[in-house]
Design a protein around this motif. Structure first.
Motif, mmCIF file in Angstrom:
data_model
loop_
_atom_site.group_PDB
_atom_site.id
_atom_site.type_symbol
_atom_site.label_atom_id
_atom_site.label_comp_id
_atom_site.label_asym_id
_atom_site.label_seq_id
_atom_site.Cartn_x
_atom_site.Cartn_y
_atom_site.Cartn_z
ATOM 1 N N ASN A 1 0.808 -1.214 0.000
ATOM 2 C CA ASN A 1 0.000 0.000 0.000
ATOM 3 C C ASN A 1 0.840 1.262 0.000
ATOM 4 O O ASN A 1 0.314 2.355 -0.040
ATOM 5 N N ALA A 2 2.171 1.072 0.006
ATOM 6 C CA ALA A 2 3.043 2.252 -0.028
ATOM 7 C C ALA A 2 2.917 3.009 -1.342
ATOM 8 O O ALA A 2 3.263 4.172 -1.413
ATOM 9 N N ILE A 3 2.464 2.345 -2.400
ATOM 10 C CA ILE A 3 2.379 3.044 -3.684
ATOM 11 C C ILE A 3 0.919 3.295 -4.063
ATOM 12 O O ILE A 3 0.572 3.398 -5.214
ATOM 13 N N SER A 4 0.059 3.380 -3.066
ATOM 14 C CA SER A 4 -1.339 3.667 -3.339
ATOM 15 C C SER A 4 -1.497 5.083 -3.873
ATOM 16 O O SER A 4 -0.682 5.948 -3.598
ATOM 17 N N PRO A 5 -2.543 5.343 -4.666
ATOM 18 C CA PRO A 5 -2.722 6.668 -5.258
ATOM 19 C C PRO A 5 -2.863 7.754 -4.200
ATOM 20 O O PRO A 5 -3.356 7.510 -3.113
ATOM 21 N N VAL B 1 -4.588 11.321 -3.139
ATOM 22 C CA VAL B 1 -5.813 12.053 -3.478
ATOM 23 C C VAL B 1 -5.516 13.425 -4.072
ATOM 24 O O VAL B 1 -6.375 14.010 -4.718
ATOM 25 N N ASN B 2 -4.302 13.960 -3.875
ATOM 26 C CA ASN B 2 -3.976 15.295 -4.362
ATOM 27 C C ASN B 2 -3.196 15.278 -5.677
ATOM 28 O O ASN B 2 -2.617 16.282 -6.056
ATOM 29 N N LEU B 3 -3.181 14.132 -6.372
ATOM 30 C CA LEU B 3 -2.429 14.063 -7.615
ATOM 31 C C LEU B 3 -2.978 15.047 -8.647
ATOM 32 O O LEU B 3 -4.179 15.278 -8.717
ATOM 33 N N ALA B 4 -2.070 15.581 -9.464
ATOM 34 C CA ALA B 4 -2.466 16.460 -10.561
ATOM 35 C C ALA B 4 -3.206 15.656 -11.621
ATOM 36 O O ALA B 4 -3.046 14.436 -11.726
ATOM 37 N N ASP B 5 -4.005 16.345 -12.425
ATOM 38 C CA ASP B 5 -4.751 15.668 -13.496
ATOM 39 C C ASP B 5 -3.818 14.905 -14.432
ATOM 40 O O ASP B 5 -4.148 13.814 -14.899
ATOM 41 N N SER B 6 -2.649 15.473 -14.717
ATOM 42 C CA SER B 6 -1.727 14.837 -15.660
ATOM 43 C C SER B 6 -1.178 13.523 -15.130
ATOM 44 O O SER B 6 -0.678 12.697 -15.894
ATOM 45 N N LEU B 7 -1.249 13.310 -13.819
ATOM 46 C CA LEU B 7 -0.759 12.076 -13.214
ATOM 47 C C LEU B 7 -1.888 11.108 -12.877
ATOM 48 O O LEU B 7 -1.644 10.041 -12.321
ATOM 49 N N SER B 8 -3.099 11.488 -13.207
ATOM 50 C CA SER B 8 -4.242 10.646 -12.897
ATOM 51 C C SER B 8 -4.099 9.281 -13.568
ATOM 52 O O SER B 8 -3.756 9.185 -14.751
ATOM 53 N N GLY B 9 -4.339 8.225 -12.791
ATOM 54 C CA GLY B 9 -4.241 6.870 -13.320
ATOM 55 C C GLY B 9 -2.838 6.327 -13.379
ATOM 56 O O GLY B 9 -2.611 5.231 -13.898
ATOM 57 N N THR B 10 -1.853 7.083 -12.857
ATOM 58 C CA THR B 10 -0.468 6.626 -12.865
ATOM 59 C C THR B 10 0.020 6.388 -11.439
ATOM 60 O O THR B 10 -0.633 6.762 -10.476
ATOM 61 N N SER B 11 1.160 5.757 -11.315
ATOM 62 C CA SER B 11 1.790 5.540 -10.017
ATOM 63 C C SER B 11 3.291 5.642 -10.177
ATOM 64 O O SER B 11 3.836 5.264 -11.216
ATOM 65 N N HIS B 12 3.958 6.156 -9.170
ATOM 66 C CA HIS B 12 5.422 6.241 -9.244
ATOM 67 C C HIS B 12 6.056 4.862 -9.125
ATOM 68 O O HIS B 12 7.172 4.638 -9.597
ATOM 69 N N GLY B 13 5.402 3.915 -8.486
ATOM 70 C CA GLY B 13 5.904 2.547 -8.404
ATOM 71 C C GLY B 13 7.146 2.372 -7.556
ATOM 72 O O GLY B 13 7.792 1.320 -7.603
ATOM 73 N N VAL B 14 7.510 3.371 -6.767
ATOM 74 C CA VAL B 14 8.751 3.319 -5.991
ATOM 75 C C VAL B 14 8.501 2.653 -4.640
ATOM 76 O O VAL B 14 7.575 3.014 -3.919
ATOM 77 N N ARG B 15 9.340 1.700 -4.292
ATOM 78 C CA ARG B 15 9.299 1.075 -2.977
ATOM 79 C C ARG B 15 10.579 1.457 -2.232
ATOM 80 O O ARG B 15 11.673 1.052 -2.623
ATOM 81 N N LYS C 1 14.869 9.552 -5.634
ATOM 82 C CA LYS C 1 14.836 10.715 -6.528
ATOM 83 C C LYS C 1 13.715 10.572 -7.558
ATOM 84 O O LYS C 1 13.049 11.549 -7.909
ATOM 85 N N ASP C 2 13.495 9.354 -8.036
ATOM 86 C CA ASP C 2 12.406 9.122 -8.982
ATOM 87 C C ASP C 2 11.059 9.485 -8.362
ATOM 88 O O ASP C 2 10.193 10.061 -9.026
ATOM 89 N N LEU C 3 10.873 9.142 -7.100
ATOM 90 C CA LEU C 3 9.628 9.474 -6.405
ATOM 91 C C LEU C 3 9.447 10.992 -6.335
ATOM 92 O O LEU C 3 8.368 11.508 -6.614
ATOM 93 N N PHE C 4 10.532 11.680 -5.945
ATOM 94 C CA PHE C 4 10.468 13.142 -5.888
ATOM 95 C C PHE C 4 10.096 13.712 -7.258
ATOM 96 O O PHE C 4 9.207 14.559 -7.388
ATOM 97 N N ASP C 5 10.791 13.262 -8.301
ATOM 98 C CA ASP C 5 10.603 13.832 -9.638
ATOM 99 C C ASP C 5 9.221 13.525 -10.200
ATOM 100 O O ASP C 5 8.662 14.318 -10.956
ATOM 101 N N TYR C 6 8.690 12.368 -9.857
ATOM 102 C CA TYR C 6 7.335 12.008 -10.290
ATOM 103 C C TYR C 6 6.349 13.082 -9.855
ATOM 104 O O TYR C 6 5.543 13.572 -10.655
ATOM 105 N N HIS C 7 6.405 13.459 -8.601
ATOM 106 C CA HIS C 7 5.473 14.468 -8.096
ATOM 107 C C HIS C 7 5.831 15.865 -8.605
ATOM 108 O O HIS C 7 4.947 16.662 -8.925
ATOM 109 N N LEU C 8 7.115 16.164 -8.702
ATOM 110 C CA LEU C 8 7.532 17.499 -9.130
ATOM 111 C C LEU C 8 7.204 17.763 -10.595
ATOM 112 O O LEU C 8 7.150 18.916 -11.027
ATOM 113 N N SER C 9 6.973 16.704 -11.369
ATOM 114 C CA SER C 9 6.592 16.897 -12.771
ATOM 115 C C SER C 9 5.252 17.618 -12.892
ATOM 116 O O SER C 9 4.916 18.141 -13.955
#
Length: 349
Positions: free
Chosen positions: A70-74, A76-90, A105-113
């Motif tokens: 559940n660490a990679i669960s969606p 609720v504040n994701l941007a529209d452009s990230l809707s339906g995606t997941s960073h997949g980082v464990r 860093k991938d996790l950070f960049d996923y959200h910063l995009s």
């Protein structure tokens, strides 16, 4: 991807999110026979409490703990452009300490995009939420500190880019010297802000590619014969790790596909050009994606026209809102409505 972090006040300095690798820009220039200025790479750094590094992990260590599913669960504040995606980082801890890998860093960049769609404080909250889902105690504190430092680094990149700008009229030798100086300054900035150990893990891939690119530039600018240059380039390429050679090939394919998309050719010609680059199966998938995009564009245009007509109807506010909602539900499924409204507001497709 690349990343940022930190506890910034509401008013924050400019954050550089994308930032092209030195490799991308300079190599494209070399391949095209051009010598262009670079906007430079993207990297971050700052000292933190010592943590376990990816390259420090001893073999056979049994105390490494991966994050739960559940660490990679969606979020609720994701941007529209990230809707339906997941960073997949464990994220992983060893004992009480964070095991730092490039995945952080991938996790950070996923959200910063999503910067631009969401304000930085909201993005930072999303990252913090993901960290808290996966980590606790000392490991969580270490990840939060790295996030803080990474965001500081991203802020510092804005000034860095203004400081290191290539000047018109430089010859190839001066341009190579400048790119080398810029790379060393960027590494120093990363090490200062993230700490050398964290920066090494976060930017090892980028640094290796940048070194390779500068070596290519020096070869091309040398006094070797054309045959000698080609052999030197082949030898240099062979020195790269396999995964980096594959990444370069994917980058080149992506560039070719983008160039194909910008041409005005028939669908059959576009399919053949794509097939020459990525094979027929992938070209078929891209053609299907083209159809989906065209259908989406048609639906969005129809909706936009209906909204424009509605705006001219002079309805009372409540009646207008009800009619608007009815149009939205008529043209889009529930999971599409946020994206459609965002695109309508921005005037994009």
């Amino acid at each position: 991807m690349e990343t940022n972090k930190h506890s910034l006040p509401v008013t924050t300095p400019t954050i550089i999110v994308g930032g092209l690798l030195l490799t991308s820009l300079l190599l494209i220039g070399l391949l095209n026979g051009e010598w262009l200025g670079s906007n430079g790479g993207e990297n971050s750094a700052v000292t933190v409490t010592p943590v376990a590094m990816e390259h420090d992990r001893p073999a056979g260590l049994g105390s490494i703990k991966p994050a739960s599913v559940n660490a990679i669960s969606p979020n609720v504040n994701l941007a529209d452009s990230l809707s339906g995606t997941s960073h997949g980082v464990r994220l992983v801890s060893r004992g009480d300490e964070l095991l730092v890998t490039s995945a952080l860093k991938d996790l950070f960049d996923y959200h910063l995009s999503a910067l631009g769609e969401l304000p930085l404080p909201v993005i930072r909250q999303n990252i913090e939420h993901n960290l808290q889902q996966q980590l606790s105690g000392v490991a969580l504190q270490q990840a939060q500190e790295i996030l803080h430092n990474y965001l500081d680094y991203k802020s510092a990149l804005s000034d860095f880019e203004h400081q290191y700008q290539q000047q018109a009229g430089w010859n190839k030798t001066r341009q190579i010297q400048f790119m080398s100086e810029r790379q060393q300054a960027l590494i120093a900035l990363q090490n200062r802000l993230l700490g050398a150990q964290v920066a090494d893990v976060f930017f090892a891939f980028d640094r290796t590619l940048d070194d390779n690119t500068l070596a290519k530039a020096r070869i091309l600018n040398s006094e070797l014969s054309e045959a000698g240059k080609q052999q030197a380039l082949v030898n240099l390429q062979a020195e790269l790790p396999v995964e980096m050679q594959l990444q370069q090939r994917r980058d080149q394919q992506q560039t070719q596909l983008l160039q194909i998309d910008q041409t005005t050719v028939s669908d059959n010609e576009k399919f053949q050009q794509r097939a020459d680059v990525v094979g027929e199966a992938a070209a078929q998938r891209l053609a299907h994606l083209d159809q989906q995009r065209a259908q989406w564009q048609q639906r969005l245009d129809t909706f936009r026209l209906a909204v424009e007509q509605l705006q001219q109807s002079n309805l009372a506010a409540d009646d207008y809102q009800a009619a608007y909602q009815s149009l939205l539900e008529q043209h889009f499924a529930a999971h599409e409505q946020l994206r459609a409204q965002a695109l309508l507001r921005s005037g994009q497709s």
